[in-house]
Each structure stands twice: as structure tokens, then as C-alpha cells.
Design a protein around this motif. Structure first.
Motif, mmCIF file in Angstrom:
data_model
loop_
_atom_site.group_PDB
_atom_site.id
_atom_site.type_symbol
_atom_site.label_atom_id
_atom_site.label_comp_id
_atom_site.label_asym_id
_atom_site.label_seq_id
_atom_site.Cartn_x
_atom_site.Cartn_y
_atom_site.Cartn_z
ATOM 1 N N ALA A 1 0.862 -1.181 0.000
ATOM 2 C CA ALA A 1 0.000 0.000 0.000
ATOM 3 C C ALA A 1 0.896 1.227 0.000
ATOM 4 O O ALA A 1 2.039 1.170 0.454
ATOM 5 C CB ALA A 1 -0.908 0.012 1.223
ATOM 6 N N VAL A 2 0.371 2.334 -0.508
ATOM 7 C CA VAL A 2 1.083 3.603 -0.413
ATOM 8 C C VAL A 2 0.320 4.447 0.608
ATOM 9 O O VAL A 2 -0.896 4.601 0.517
ATOM 10 C CB VAL A 2 1.225 4.307 -1.781
ATOM 11 C CG1 VAL A 2 -0.107 4.623 -2.411
ATOM 12 C CG2 VAL A 2 2.048 5.560 -1.658
ATOM 13 N N VAL A 3 1.045 4.909 1.618
ATOM 14 C CA VAL A 3 0.416 5.697 2.682
ATOM 15 C C VAL A 3 1.164 7.008 2.829
ATOM 16 O O VAL A 3 2.371 7.080 2.598
ATOM 17 C CB VAL A 3 0.395 4.937 4.028
ATOM 18 C CG1 VAL A 3 -0.490 3.705 3.935
ATOM 19 C CG2 VAL A 3 1.787 4.543 4.472
ATOM 20 N N GLY A 4 0.435 8.067 3.207
ATOM 21 C CA GLY A 4 1.086 9.354 3.354
ATOM 22 C C GLY A 4 0.124 10.435 3.787
ATOM 23 O O GLY A 4 -1.011 10.168 4.178
ATOM 24 N N ASP A 5 0.610 11.672 3.679
ATOM 25 C CA ASP A 5 -0.191 12.831 4.054
ATOM 26 C C ASP A 5 -1.516 12.875 3.308
ATOM 27 O O ASP A 5 -2.521 13.343 3.838
ATOM 28 C CB ASP A 5 0.562 14.136 3.727
ATOM 29 C CG ASP A 5 1.793 14.332 4.583
ATOM 30 O OD1 ASP A 5 1.894 13.697 5.642
ATOM 31 O OD2 ASP A 5 2.651 15.139 4.179
ATOM 32 N N PHE A 6 -1.532 12.400 2.063
ATOM 33 C CA PHE A 6 -2.715 12.500 1.212
ATOM 34 C C PHE A 6 -3.838 11.557 1.609
ATOM 35 O O PHE A 6 -4.960 11.704 1.148
ATOM 36 C CB PHE A 6 -2.347 12.286 -0.263
ATOM 37 C CG PHE A 6 -1.504 11.069 -0.510
ATOM 38 C CD1 PHE A 6 -2.062 9.825 -0.662
ATOM 39 C CD2 PHE A 6 -0.128 11.205 -0.569
ATOM 40 C CE1 PHE A 6 -1.279 8.713 -0.879
ATOM 41 C CE2 PHE A 6 0.679 10.102 -0.803
ATOM 42 C CZ PHE A 6 0.097 8.851 -0.954
ATOM 43 N N GLU B 1 4.433 13.812 2.152
ATOM 44 C CA GLU B 1 5.294 12.774 2.711
ATOM 45 C C GLU B 1 4.570 11.451 2.506
ATOM 46 O O GLU B 1 3.345 11.368 2.666
ATOM 47 C CB GLU B 1 5.528 13.001 4.209
ATOM 48 C CG GLU B 1 6.441 14.160 4.511
ATOM 49 C CD GLU B 1 6.768 14.282 5.991
ATOM 50 O OE1 GLU B 1 6.940 13.240 6.660
ATOM 51 O OE2 GLU B 1 6.849 15.414 6.471
ATOM 52 N N PHE B 2 5.333 10.406 2.150
ATOM 53 C CA PHE B 2 4.705 9.102 1.941
ATOM 54 C C PHE B 2 5.727 7.996 2.140
ATOM 55 O O PHE B 2 6.932 8.220 2.165
ATOM 56 C CB PHE B 2 4.087 9.002 0.533
ATOM 57 C CG PHE B 2 5.097 8.783 -0.568
ATOM 58 C CD1 PHE B 2 5.303 7.518 -1.079
ATOM 59 C CD2 PHE B 2 5.842 9.835 -1.076
ATOM 60 C CE1 PHE B 2 6.239 7.301 -2.082
ATOM 61 C CE2 PHE B 2 6.769 9.626 -2.078
ATOM 62 C CZ PHE B 2 6.969 8.361 -2.583
ATOM 63 N N PHE C 1 -3.252 7.251 -8.372
ATOM 64 C CA PHE C 1 -4.073 8.090 -7.499
ATOM 65 C C PHE C 1 -4.062 9.515 -8.025
ATOM 66 O O PHE C 1 -3.057 9.976 -8.555
ATOM 67 C CB PHE C 1 -3.531 8.067 -6.065
ATOM 68 C CG PHE C 1 -3.444 6.681 -5.500
ATOM 69 C CD1 PHE C 1 -4.521 6.119 -4.855
ATOM 70 C CD2 PHE C 1 -2.290 5.935 -5.646
ATOM 71 C CE1 PHE C 1 -4.450 4.827 -4.346
ATOM 72 C CE2 PHE C 1 -2.202 4.653 -5.146
ATOM 73 C CZ PHE C 1 -3.280 4.097 -4.493
ATOM 74 N N GLU C 2 -5.176 10.217 -7.875
ATOM 75 C CA GLU C 2 -5.252 11.629 -8.244
ATOM 76 C C GLU C 2 -4.979 12.459 -6.998
ATOM 77 O O GLU C 2 -5.701 12.363 -6.013
ATOM 78 C CB GLU C 2 -6.617 11.973 -8.823
ATOM 79 C CG GLU C 2 -6.850 11.405 -10.194
ATOM 80 C CD GLU C 2 -8.120 11.904 -10.857
ATOM 81 O OE1 GLU C 2 -8.838 12.754 -10.271
ATOM 82 O OE2 GLU C 2 -8.414 11.442 -11.969
ATOM 83 N N LEU C 3 -3.933 13.290 -7.061
ATOM 84 C CA LEU C 3 -3.557 14.132 -5.931
ATOM 85 C C LEU C 3 -3.624 15.599 -6.340
ATOM 86 O O LEU C 3 -3.219 15.948 -7.453
ATOM 87 C CB LEU C 3 -2.136 13.799 -5.465
ATOM 88 C CG LEU C 3 -1.884 12.357 -5.044
ATOM 89 C CD1 LEU C 3 -0.422 12.171 -4.664
ATOM 90 C CD2 LEU C 3 -2.783 11.976 -3.889
#
Length: 98
Positions: A29-34, A65-66, A56-58
Motif C-alpha cells: 500500500a502507499v500511505v502518506g499525508d494525502f 510525505e509518503f 491516485f489523483e492528488l
């Protein structure tokens, strides 16, 4: 690991594709501020070649940070735009500039 950015002209977002080669992993998984560091909803899909991939659309004009969560172990992306110390985590996090 790879990060591909595609800026959309129609919306103020950037489509970011994360690719993580991890043949022996069960989940990535990708995890972060978003996403408030929550792996739910940010799992990457495992391809036949063993690479995990997700887009992912950011919101653009931001930095995030991620880290990757590979089978419950946090991993930084070697191709991140930069790294930033995080006191809460007690380590450096990868940073994505969009």
C-alpha cells in the motif's frame, strides 16, 4: 520503484502512478499525508510480473510525505523527489512534489 506523474489540464490534480517491484510480498500500500497514513483504499494491485501498481489523483502544487507499506514494513521510494525527517515517525519519509 518508480513514480510517474501525469498532470491533467481539465482538473487541478496530478495522476500519480506508483510501481513497486515486490515479487515475494503479499500486500503493498502507499500511505502518506494525502490519505492520513491509512492503507485502506490505497492498496496497490499485484501484476503478473510481481510488481505492485496503483494510480491516485492528488491535488497539484503540493508536497506529500509518503512511504510504502510492504507486508506491514515501511519502505521509502528510492526515486522520491526528496526525503524529509519526520519527528513523529522518528525516520525520514519520502516526499512527492506535484
Amino acid at each position: 520503484m518508480a513514480i510517474k506523474k501525469q498532470y491533467l489540464k481539465s482538473k487541478p490534480v496530478c495522476k500519480v502512478t506508483f510501481s513497486v517491484p515486490a515479487k515475494d510480498a503479499d500486500t503493498v500500500a502507499v500511505v502518506g499525508d494525502f490519505n492520513n497514513w491509512n492503507p485502506k483504499g490505497s492498496m496497490l494491485k499485484k501484476l503478473k510480473n510481481g510488481t505492485f501498481k496503483g494510480t491516485f489523483e492528488l491535488p497539484k502544487e503540493n508536497s506529500y510525505e509518503f512511504r510504502y507499506l510492504v507486508d506491514d514494513a515501511y519502505v521509502n521510494d528510492s526515486e522520491a523527489d526528496r526525503y524529509q525527517w519526520n519527528d513523529y515517525a522518528g525516520t525520514e519519509n519520502a516526499v512527492l512534489e506535484v
